[in-house]
Design a protein around this motif. Structure first.
Motif, PDB file in Angstrom:
ATOM      1  N   PHE A  95       0.817  -1.211   0.000  1.00 40.58           N
ATOM      2  CA  PHE A  95       0.000   0.000   0.000  1.00 40.58           C
ATOM      3  C   PHE A  95       0.855   1.267   0.000  1.00 40.58           C
ATOM      4  N   TYR A  96       1.936   1.233   0.755  1.00 44.22           N
ATOM      5  CA  TYR A  96       2.754   2.447   0.878  1.00 44.22           C
ATOM      6  C   TYR A  96       3.573   2.726  -0.367  1.00 44.22           C
ATOM      7  N   PHE A  97       3.558   1.816  -1.319  1.00 44.57           N
ATOM      8  CA  PHE A  97       4.152   2.147  -2.618  1.00 44.57           C
ATOM      9  C   PHE A  97       3.339   3.248  -3.275  1.00 44.57           C
ATOM     10  N   MET A  98       2.012   3.097  -3.250  1.00 37.97           N
ATOM     11  CA  MET A  98       1.147   4.134  -3.811  1.00 37.97           C
ATOM     12  C   MET A  98       1.344   5.451  -3.066  1.00 37.97           C
ATOM     13  N   ALA A  99       1.442   5.370  -1.743  1.00 39.77           N
ATOM     14  CA  ALA A  99       1.698   6.572  -0.955  1.00 39.77           C
ATOM     15  C   ALA A  99       3.025   7.196  -1.358  1.00 39.77           C
ATOM     16  N   GLY A 100       4.026   6.347  -1.567  1.00 35.93           N
ATOM     17  CA  GLY A 100       5.338   6.846  -1.963  1.00 35.93           C
ATOM     18  C   GLY A 100       5.322   7.536  -3.311  1.00 35.93           C
ATOM     19  N   VAL A 101       4.517   7.019  -4.236  1.00 35.50           N
ATOM     20  CA  VAL A 101       4.401   7.647  -5.555  1.00 35.50           C
ATOM     21  C   VAL A 101       3.823   9.055  -5.406  1.00 35.50           C
ATOM     22  N   CYS A 102       2.780   9.178  -4.595  1.00 33.73           N
ATOM     23  CA  CYS A 102       2.174  10.503  -4.367  1.00 33.73           C
ATOM     24  C   CYS A 102       3.190  11.455  -3.757  1.00 33.73           C
ATOM     25  N   TYR A 103       3.898  10.983  -2.741  1.00 25.85           N
ATOM     26  CA  TYR A 103       4.869  11.842  -2.054  1.00 25.85           C
ATOM     27  C   TYR A 103       6.060  12.170  -2.952  1.00 25.85           C
ATOM     28  N   PHE A 104       6.403  11.262  -3.841  1.00 27.39           N
ATOM     29  CA  PHE A 104       7.503  11.527  -4.767  1.00 27.39           C
ATOM     30  C   PHE A 104       7.212  12.775  -5.594  1.00 27.39           C
ATOM     31  N   TYR A 105       5.992  12.853  -6.135  1.00 23.43           N
ATOM     32  CA  TYR A 105       5.625  14.013  -6.947  1.00 23.43           C
ATOM     33  C   TYR A 105       5.549  15.283  -6.100  1.00 23.43           C
ATOM     34  N   LEU A 106       5.034  15.154  -4.884  1.00 19.33           N
ATOM     35  CA  LEU A 106       4.943  16.323  -4.006  1.00 19.33           C
ATOM     36  C   LEU A 106       6.322  16.837  -3.617  1.00 19.33           C
ATOM     37  N   VAL A 107       7.209  15.909  -3.234  1.00 17.18           N
ATOM     38  CA  VAL A 107       8.561  16.304  -2.828  1.00 17.18           C
ATOM     39  C   VAL A 107       9.298  16.947  -3.997  1.00 17.18           C
ATOM     40  N   TYR A 108       9.145  16.365  -5.180  1.00 11.64           N
ATOM     41  CA  TYR A 108       9.781  16.925  -6.373  1.00 11.64           C
ATOM     42  C   TYR A 108       9.352  18.374  -6.583  1.00 11.64           C
ATOM     43  N   SER A 109       8.042  18.627  -6.441  1.00  9.85           N
ATOM     44  CA  SER A 109       7.532  19.974  -6.642  1.00  9.85           C
ATOM     45  C   SER A 109       8.046  20.935  -5.580  1.00  9.85           C
ATOM     46  N   VAL A 110       8.010  20.502  -4.337  1.00  9.94           N
ATOM     47  CA  VAL A 110       8.449  21.372  -3.245  1.00  9.94           C
ATOM     48  C   VAL A 110       9.925  21.727  -3.396  1.00  9.94           C
ATOM     49  N   ILE A 111      10.755  20.738  -3.709  1.00 12.51           N
ATOM     50  CA  ILE A 111      12.188  20.992  -3.871  1.00 12.51           C
ATOM     51  C   ILE A 111      12.442  21.970  -5.015  1.00 12.51           C
ATOM     52  N   SER A 112      11.728  21.782  -6.128  1.00 16.15           N
ATOM     53  CA  SER A 112      11.901  22.676  -7.278  1.00 16.15           C
ATOM     54  C   SER A 112      11.512  24.107  -6.925  1.00 16.15           C
ATOM     55  N   ILE A 113      10.401  24.254  -6.202  1.00 15.01           N
ATOM     56  CA  ILE A 113       9.942  25.593  -5.826  1.00 15.01           C
ATOM     57  C   ILE A 113      10.921  26.259  -4.868  1.00 15.01           C
ATOM     58  N   VAL A 114      11.375  25.493  -3.871  1.00 11.83           N
ATOM     59  CA  VAL A 114      12.288  26.064  -2.879  1.00 11.83           C
ATOM     60  C   VAL A 114      13.622  26.444  -3.512  1.00 11.83           C
ATOM     61  N   ARG A 115      14.133  25.593  -4.379  1.00 10.27           N
ATOM     62  CA  ARG A 115      15.428  25.875  -5.006  1.00 10.27           C
ATOM     63  C   ARG A 115      15.380  27.096  -5.917  1.00 10.27           C
ATOM     64  N   ASN A 116      14.211  27.387  -6.463  1.00 10.03           N
ATOM     65  CA  ASN A 116      14.095  28.503  -7.402  1.00 10.03           C
ATOM     66  C   ASN A 116      13.270  29.661  -6.833  1.00 10.03           C
TER      67      ASN A 116
END
Length: 203
Positions: free
Chosen positions: A105-126
């Motif tokens: 189940f937490y694979f699906m959770a991880g997929v969701c968080y992967f996209y969220l973390v990617y977005s947050v990191i991109s926003i913070v870095r720029n």
């Protein structure tokens, strides 16, 4: 995005309604609902990550290069979702028509968080080079979702995705409201037009 989130909320509601209802037909409906819900859950997060990336870099070639790697987790989640009907990877509907999380189940959770973390990191870095388009507000929403440590049911994922749509909605409208008129004031007429475009499909 609005339609997708609406469908997710309807599916989540159906899951709660169907829990424990007796009969083979009800169990089949539960399996179908859980399958579609798990398959669709990461999609709003995926679309948000693509949208945020484009808003930051304004580079279509960059999006094309990253599209395949970014879509792979979605494909894997789809595969596991459909296999779960038979092997219970992400979810199990027992003979009493009760929903249980599967071992992955937490694979699906991880997929969701992967996209969220990617977005947050991109926003913070720029953050220093970004125009004020509402993406800082969006980063706050993503961070709020990431801060949740306990997830008692799939309903939370639906609300997380609705939060992402809220960020998208805020960003879209803010671009119109901040366009100056000849008098230097905010163009509320353009904002009203934007609202009309967003909700025209609901009539």
């Amino acid at each position: 995005m609005l339609a997708l989130n609406a469908v997710l909320l309807v599916l989540d509601t159906l899951q709660w309604i169907l829990i424990g209802k007796p009969g083979a037909v009800m169990r089949i409906l539960s399996l179908l609902t859980a399958t579609v819900y798990c398959a669709m859950t990461p999609f709003p997060c995926f679309f948000w990550s693509i949208y945020a990336d484009y808003q930051i870099y304004k580079d279509e070639d960059r999006i094309k290069k990253r599209f395949v790697p970014m879509v792979i987790p979605l494909i894997l989640n789809l595969l596991l979702t459909f296999l779960s009907v038979f092997y219970g990877f992400l979810f199990v509907i027992d003979q009493n028509n009760i929903y249980h999380r599967g071992g992955l189940f937490y694979f699906m959770a991880g997929v969701c968080y992967f996209y969220l973390v990617y977005s947050v990191i991109s926003i913070v870095r720029n953050r220093e080079s970004l125009e004020k388009k509402g993406l800082h507000f969006a980063a706050f929403i993503c961070a709020a979702a990431l801060s949740r440590r306990n997830h008692p049911s799939l309903v939370l994922w639906g609300f997380h995705c609705v939060g992402l749509y809220g960020a998208f909605h805020y960003d879209y409208l803010s671009q119109y409201s901040k366009q100056p008129t000849v008098h230097g004031s905010f163009n509320r007429a353009l904002q009203s037009q934007a609202v009309g475009k967003l909700y025209a499909g609901l009539d």
